[in-house]
Scaffold this motif. Structure first.
Motif, PDB file in Angstrom:
ATOM      1  N   HIS A  89      47.326  96.746   6.532  1.00 37.29           N
ATOM      2  CA  HIS A  89      47.842  96.357   7.847  1.00 37.29           C
ATOM      3  C   HIS A  89      49.332  96.036   7.746  1.00 37.29           C
ATOM      4  O   HIS A  89      50.131  96.463   8.592  1.00 37.29           O
ATOM      5  N   TYR A  90      49.695  95.291   6.714  1.00 36.75           N
ATOM      6  CA  TYR A  90      51.095  94.904   6.592  1.00 36.75           C
ATOM      7  C   TYR A  90      52.009  96.116   6.441  1.00 36.75           C
ATOM      8  O   TYR A  90      53.047  96.207   7.106  1.00 36.75           O
ATOM      9  N   LEU A  91      51.630  97.048   5.590  1.00 40.74           N
ATOM     10  CA  LEU A  91      52.477  98.220   5.377  1.00 40.74           C
ATOM     11  C   LEU A  91      52.598  99.060   6.651  1.00 40.74           C
ATOM     12  O   LEU A  91      53.687  99.542   6.985  1.00 40.74           O
ATOM     13  N   LEU A 114      55.125 101.172  -0.176  1.00 46.17           N
ATOM     14  CA  LEU A 114      55.887 101.312   1.068  1.00 46.17           C
ATOM     15  C   LEU A 114      56.796 102.538   1.001  1.00 46.17           C
ATOM     16  O   LEU A 114      56.792 103.376   1.909  1.00 46.17           O
ATOM     17  N   HIS A 115      57.563 102.650  -0.056  1.00 49.38           N
ATOM     18  CA  HIS A 115      58.502 103.769  -0.181  1.00 49.38           C
ATOM     19  C   HIS A 115      57.768 105.103  -0.271  1.00 49.38           C
ATOM     20  O   HIS A 115      58.201 106.098   0.320  1.00 49.38           O
ATOM     21  N   HIS A 116      56.660 105.117  -0.986  1.00 49.21           N
ATOM     22  CA  HIS A 116      55.870 106.348  -1.104  1.00 49.21           C
ATOM     23  C   HIS A 116      55.365 106.797   0.260  1.00 49.21           C
ATOM     24  O   HIS A 116      55.461 107.978   0.621  1.00 49.21           O
ATOM     25  N   ARG A 117      54.830 105.854   1.031  1.00 46.19           N
ATOM     26  CA  ARG A 117      54.291 106.208   2.351  1.00 46.19           C
ATOM     27  C   ARG A 117      55.384 106.709   3.276  1.00 46.19           C
ATOM     28  O   ARG A 117      55.196 107.681   4.011  1.00 46.19           O
ATOM     29  N   LYS A 142      54.588  92.372  -6.120  1.00 45.75           N
ATOM     30  CA  LYS A 142      55.647  92.801  -5.215  1.00 45.75           C
ATOM     31  C   LYS A 142      56.112  94.230  -5.499  1.00 45.75           C
ATOM     32  O   LYS A 142      56.313  95.017  -4.575  1.00 45.75           O
ATOM     33  N   ARG A 143      56.296  94.577  -6.768  1.00 49.01           N
ATOM     34  CA  ARG A 143      56.768  95.914  -7.097  1.00 49.01           C
ATOM     35  C   ARG A 143      55.785  96.967  -6.637  1.00 49.01           C
ATOM     36  O   ARG A 143      56.171  98.017  -6.121  1.00 49.01           O
ATOM     37  N   THR A 144      54.490  96.701  -6.791  1.00 52.56           N
ATOM     38  CA  THR A 144      53.460  97.642  -6.344  1.00 52.56           C
ATOM     39  C   THR A 144      53.531  97.834  -4.832  1.00 52.56           C
ATOM     40  O   THR A 144      53.422  98.957  -4.324  1.00 52.56           O
ATOM     41  N   VAL A 145      53.716  96.732  -4.105  1.00 51.78           N
ATOM     42  CA  VAL A 145      53.800  96.800  -2.643  1.00 51.78           C
ATOM     43  C   VAL A 145      55.015  97.618  -2.215  1.00 51.78           C
ATOM     44  O   VAL A 145      54.922  98.485  -1.335  1.00 51.78           O
ATOM     45  N   ILE A 174      68.571  96.127   6.035  1.00 57.44           N
ATOM     46  CA  ILE A 174      67.290  95.520   5.679  1.00 57.44           C
ATOM     47  C   ILE A 174      67.476  94.734   4.384  1.00 57.44           C
ATOM     48  O   ILE A 174      67.598  95.301   3.296  1.00 57.44           O
ATOM     49  N   HIS A 175      67.479  93.415   4.487  1.00 54.62           N
ATOM     50  CA  HIS A 175      67.667  92.556   3.322  1.00 54.62           C
ATOM     51  C   HIS A 175      66.353  92.272   2.598  1.00 54.62           C
ATOM     52  O   HIS A 175      66.373  91.944   1.414  1.00 54.62           O
ATOM     53  N   ARG A 176      65.246  92.350   3.306  1.00 51.10           N
ATOM     54  CA  ARG A 176      63.955  92.034   2.677  1.00 51.10           C
ATOM     55  C   ARG A 176      62.843  92.679   3.482  1.00 51.10           C
ATOM     56  O   ARG A 176      62.902  92.707   4.715  1.00 51.10           O
ATOM     57  N   VAL A 177      61.806  93.147   2.777  1.00 49.03           N
ATOM     58  CA  VAL A 177      60.649  93.723   3.465  1.00 49.03           C
ATOM     59  C   VAL A 177      59.325  93.085   3.040  1.00 49.03           C
ATOM     60  O   VAL A 177      58.281  93.493   3.514  1.00 49.03           O
ATOM     61  N   THR A 178      59.359  92.093   2.172  1.00 52.11           N
ATOM     62  CA  THR A 178      58.109  91.398   1.843  1.00 52.11           C
ATOM     63  C   THR A 178      58.354  89.951   1.455  1.00 52.11           C
ATOM     64  O   THR A 178      57.866  89.037   2.090  1.00 52.11           O
ATOM     65  N   GLY A 179      59.085  89.674   0.402  1.00 53.98           N
ATOM     66  CA  GLY A 179      59.330  88.309  -0.021  1.00 53.98           C
ATOM     67  C   GLY A 179      58.490  87.910  -1.212  1.00 53.98           C
ATOM     68  O   GLY A 179      57.541  88.594  -1.594  1.00 53.98           O
ATOM     69  N   ASP A 180      58.840  86.771  -1.797  1.00 55.25           N
ATOM     70  CA  ASP A 180      58.158  86.261  -2.979  1.00 55.25           C
ATOM     71  C   ASP A 180      57.501  84.926  -2.650  1.00 55.25           C
ATOM     72  O   ASP A 180      58.167  84.001  -2.183  1.00 55.25           O
ATOM     73  N   GLY A 181      56.212  84.821  -2.941  1.00 55.46           N
ATOM     74  CA  GLY A 181      55.535  83.536  -2.871  1.00 55.46           C
ATOM     75  C   GLY A 181      55.344  83.018  -4.285  1.00 55.46           C
ATOM     76  O   GLY A 181      54.809  83.739  -5.139  1.00 55.46           O
ATOM     77  N   PRO A 182      55.807  81.799  -4.598  1.00 52.46           N
ATOM     78  CA  PRO A 182      55.635  81.284  -5.960  1.00 52.46           C
ATOM     79  C   PRO A 182      54.173  81.364  -6.392  1.00 52.46           C
ATOM     80  O   PRO A 182      53.285  80.893  -5.674  1.00 52.46           O
ATOM     81  N   LYS A 183      53.924  81.969  -7.539  1.00 51.51           N
ATOM     82  CA  LYS A 183      52.537  82.238  -7.937  1.00 51.51           C
ATOM     83  C   LYS A 183      51.724  80.968  -8.118  1.00 51.51           C
ATOM     84  O   LYS A 183      50.505  80.965  -7.911  1.00 51.51           O
TER      85      LYS A 183
END
Length: 311
Positions: free
Chosen positions: A244-246, A290-293, A283-286, A262-271
């Motif tokens: 849904h997000y993508l 995104l870029h692949h799609r 994050k890298r997988t997401v 575009i400065h950010r398209v997802t963000g980091d949540g502290p693990k």
């Protein structure tokens, strides 16, 4: 030219075009608080905000600004050959202090020889005339960016997240920043409770008509010890799935003016704080998905980018 590979007007692309090389951000802590925390507007902060005031990755506020810069520089340069940096005041509200104090810390950052710009995260209701005058003055030395946390244009959502200011306050701040030729970056959150995709796109369409230069589109993260976490654990809302997000993110990029960086398209949540969505920690997988799609769908934002650029 690998740096052309992102299928939207990315910050990396803009920085390389503008400064001729890779530029990294140094996340600094000016030791400030927020009117949503010190009792002026509230004491619990925005509903999604961690105890770190969105500065969980920022440097130690007990150190001087120069020491913070040098420490973060050393950490980055141990992994990558980078020479230019943006001093990013991230934690809490970074214009919520006296002008003499702001002048001291911002001047210390802007005078560092390896800093090519200063970015200041703040609220629209913390930009008095004296603060704006200071930022305008500093902008004549090196570029000054002001990052405003809008999140949404919808009043019902703004009340729920305890944003603490009306939309006309945001509009006035943007007008004043634009009049002073300061660069403006807006933070939005996708997946806020009670908002459907159409409401998110209304926020995006609204921003297309504002004189802004950049946007951060942040996935909603549920973090430990926040009121948002309480509502989530009580089952009051669900977070977005990766699918849904993508899909929503690609639609937002299609709707957004190609002139906006575009400065950010997802963000980091502290693990150690992240409760949901857990898929966002990869994050890298997401980003790769995104870029692949976007490339597969030939969804390339703007005319600056060539879909035939090799990875």
């Amino acid at each position: 030219m690998r740096w052309l590979e992102k299928p939207y007007h990315s910050l990396d692309y803009m920085l390389r075009e503008r400064f001729g090389e890779k530029v990294y951000k140094l996340t600094l802590n000016g030791g400030m608080t927020c009117p949503n925390r010190d009792g002026k507007l509230g004491t619990r902060g925005c509903i999604f905000c961690s105890a770190g005031g969105s500065g969980d990755f920022a440097a130690d506020a007990q150190q001087s600004i120069t020491a913070q810069i040098e420490q973060q520089k050393a950490m980055i340069q141990s992994r990558r050959p980078v020479e230019k940096f943006i001093a990013y005041f991230q934690a809490y509200t970074n214009t919520y202090a006296s002008v003499p104090y702001l002048r001291e810390i911002f001047s210390e950052a802007i005078s560092h020889p390896d800093v090519i710009a200063v970015s200041i995260g703040t609220r629209p209701d913390c930009l008095g005339t004296d603060v704006l005058d200071l930022l305008e003055e500093l902008n004549h030395i090196k570029p000054v960016w002001v990052e405003l946390g809008l999140q949404t244009i919808h009043p019902s959502t703004a009340r729920y997240i305890r944003r603490g200011y009306p939309l006309n306050c945001f509009e006035e701040a943007v007008r004043e920043l634009h009049r002073r030729h300061l660069e403006i970056i807006i933070h939005t959150i996708l997946g806020l409770p009670g908002e459907d995709d159409a409401m998110v796109l209304e926020t995006i369409d609204y921003l297309n008509h504002q004189p802004i230069q950049g946007i951060k589109m942040q996935l909603l993260h549920v973090l430990k010890d926040t009121d948002l976490a309480r509502d989530y654990l009580e089952g009051k809302f669900q977070v977005l799935t990766q699918e849904h997000y993508l899909n929503l993110l690609i639609t937002c990029l299609e709707h957004l003016s190609p002139d906006i960086v575009i400065h950010r398209v997802t963000g980091d949540g502290p693990k150690d704080l992240l409760i949901a969505p857990l898929w966002s920690s990869a994050k890298r997988t997401v980003l790769n998905e995104l870029h692949h799609r976007m490339k597969e769908q030939n969804t390339w934002q703007g005319r600056l980018y060539c879909p035939n650029v090799s990875d």
